[in-house]
Write an enzyme that holds these catalytic residues in place. Structure first.
Site, short mmCIF file in Angstrom:
data_model
loop_
_atom_site.label_atom_id
_atom_site.label_comp_id
_atom_site.label_asym_id
_atom_site.label_seq_id
_atom_site.Cartn_x
_atom_site.Cartn_y
_atom_site.Cartn_z
N ASP A 141 -1.15 6.63 6.47
CA ASP A 141 -2.27 5.82 6.02
C ASP A 141 -2.53 4.79 7.13
O ASP A 141 -1.72 3.89 7.34
CB ASP A 141 -1.91 5.11 4.71
CG ASP A 141 -2.97 4.09 4.28
OD1 ASP A 141 -3.99 3.97 4.98
OD2 ASP A 141 -2.75 3.41 3.24
N TRP A 188 0.83 -1.21 0.00
CA TRP A 188 0.00 0.00 0.00
C TRP A 188 0.86 1.25 0.00
O TRP A 188 0.57 2.23 -0.70
CB TRP A 188 -0.99 -0.01 1.16
CG TRP A 188 -2.05 -1.03 0.95
CD1 TRP A 188 -2.21 -2.21 1.63
CD2 TRP A 188 -3.07 -1.03 -0.06
NE1 TRP A 188 -3.27 -2.92 1.10
CE2 TRP A 188 -3.82 -2.22 0.07
CE3 TRP A 188 -3.43 -0.13 -1.08
CZ2 TRP A 188 -4.90 -2.54 -0.76
CZ3 TRP A 188 -4.51 -0.44 -1.90
CH2 TRP A 188 -5.22 -1.62 -1.74
N LYS A 211 -12.33 -1.63 7.52
CA LYS A 211 -11.73 -2.73 8.29
C LYS A 211 -12.24 -2.69 9.73
O LYS A 211 -12.78 -3.64 10.22
CB LYS A 211 -10.21 -2.59 8.34
CG LYS A 211 -9.56 -2.01 7.12
CD LYS A 211 -9.36 -3.01 6.05
CE LYS A 211 -8.48 -2.41 4.96
NZ LYS A 211 -8.41 -3.27 3.79
N1 PLP Z 1 -4.31 1.46 2.44
C1 PLP Z 1 -4.37 0.29 3.11
C2 PLP Z 1 -3.42 0.05 4.24
C3 PLP Z 1 -5.32 -0.67 2.76
O1 PLP Z 1 -5.40 -1.83 3.43
C4 PLP Z 1 -6.23 -0.41 1.69
C5 PLP Z 1 -7.23 -1.37 1.29
O2 PLP Z 1 -7.30 -2.50 1.70
C6 PLP Z 1 -6.10 0.82 1.02
C7 PLP Z 1 -5.14 1.72 1.42
C8 PLP Z 1 -7.02 1.16 -0.10
O3 PLP Z 1 -8.27 1.38 0.41
P1 PLP Z 1 -9.57 1.55 -0.49
O4 PLP Z 1 -9.81 0.22 -1.11
O5 PLP Z 1 -10.60 1.95 0.50
O6 PLP Z 1 -9.28 2.60 -1.49
#
Ligand code: PLP
Length: 368
Positions: free
Chosen positions: A174, A104, A198
């Site tokens: 994040d 991520w 989550k």
């Molecule tokens: N950042 C992290 C740590 C994630 O686990 C996720 C998705 O699982 C995201 C970003 C992306 O999130 P979204 O799917 O809500 O855009």
């Protein structure tokens, strides 16, 4: 466990506390005598405005958000924040540092390069994202507009157990996959964002805590879409356009429940117990189960593991048999394989106990 339900170890969207689902069910058709569902309400109605105000207040209380910070309730999930961070925070410096400790963080870094220069302050890809390097190894640029890190890497199972110290450069996190799982130091961050699917509600929204010097639009790029502007969102109380009303309402119910059970310290205690139980089972299996992540960087939320050194046929058998015990969604992310158990707030301790009991009996039957 409630009738017909299973233990859902999904990485997200993921299990919700049953009590929250039941409250939403009770209020689904006729919200508090309003004669309609929250799904059907105008976002300008007095009922919905009260829901949104209470959700914001509870976010501030539960996370101890400094009073001068903006609380943003955003659409587009965390992925849109990868861009919004850059569009609102890069300013004239045009470069930012990224601590990349998983997939991520890697995606966030890539997005920065669309609008400026994303510099790699560290990148653990070559060791398959299984560590967090010591601060002495980070290449931090004192002229960077901000330093971005991902507090918990959902795919790789790597979690920061501390707030990174980056000096006076604004820190951006994040926190999508460990938000609402422990108390956090909001004041040490210029911006924290988290997709809520989550640990805080259904998919469709992100929450942001923003330091005031980034809320006035002074660092916003000209090309920043109105929809992504932190200033516009903040000035309009997160209602510049129609919010994700129902998602926001469910998040509000989750927050109320969090207050009732004892706040973030309650979720932290639960997370420690659940992850301790699972890592104990893995580490006590004499190598039958293995977690690739270095102990000091292990996530309390997402636990990846392999069986007999990555025996794919055995892992498939494990996943099939687990389902017969109502243990669902234990496959690893498609990019890394193996197994992964996600232990968010919605997963009760008894679910993890059921998993570890199953893991022990599966090991006894398949060790040879
Ligand atoms: N950042 C992290 C740590 C994630 O686990 C996720 C998705 O699982 C995201 C970003 C992306 O999130 P979204 O799917 O809500 O855009």
């Amino acid at each position: 466990m409630a009738d017909g339900r299973v233990y859902n170890f999904s990485a997200g969207p993921s299990a919700m506390p049953l009590e929250v689902l039941e409250e939403v069910q009770r209020e689904m058709v006729n919200y508090k005598g309003s004669g309609m569902s929250v799904m059907e309400m105008s976002h300008r109605s007095k009922e919905f405005m009260a829901i949104a105000a209470e959700a914001e207040k509870n976010l501030r209380d539960i996370f101890a958000v400094p009073s001068d910070y903006k609380v943003l309730m955003l659409q587009g999930g965390a992925t849109l924040q990868f861009s919004s961070v850059v569009l609102n925070m890069l300013g004239s410096k045009s470069k930012a540092d990224y601590l990349v400790t998983g997939q991520w963080g890697e995606k966030a870094h890539k997005e920065c390069n669309k609008y400026g220069t994303g510099q790699l302050a560290c990148n653990t890809k070559s060791s398959k994202f299984t560590t967090i390097p010591a601060k002495a190894e980070w290449k931090l640029d004192p002229e960077a507009a901000f330093v971005h890190y991902c507090a918990n890497e959902t795919v790789n199972g790597v979690e920061f157990s501390y707030t990174p110290d980056v000096g006076s450069v604004p820190l951006v996190a994040d926190m999508s996959s460990n938000f609402c799982s422990k108390p956090i130091e909001v004041g040490k961050h210029a911006y924290i964002y988290a997709g809520i699917q989550k640990n805080l509600g259904p998919a469709g929204m992100a929450v942001g805590f923003l330091r005031p010097d980034f809320a006035d639009g002074s660092k916003e790029m000209k090309i920043c879409p109105t929809y992504c502007s932190f200033k516009t969102t903040g000035d309009n109380g997160s209602m510049y356009n129609t919010p994700a009303c129902f998602t926001l309402y469910v998040m509000g119910e989750y927050l109320k429940y969090t207050k009732k059970v004892g706040g973030l310290s309650y979720w932290a205690e639960q997370s420690d117990k659940k992850s301790g139980l699972l890592y104990g089972t893995i580490d006590g299996s004499d190598g039958f189960y293995q977690c690739p992540v270095e102990k000091s960087a292990r996530s309390r939320m997402n636990v990846p593991f392999t069986i007999k050194g990555g025996d794919e046929a055995l892992e498939k058998k494990f996943l099939d048999e687990a389902k017969k015990h109502k243990l669902y969604t234990l496959a690893g992310h498609r990019s890394v394989g193996g197994c992964r158990a996600s232990l968010y707030n919605g997963m009760p301790l008894e679910g993890v106990a059921a998993l570890t009991d199953f893991m022990k009996s599966f090991m006894d039957e398949n060790r040879k």
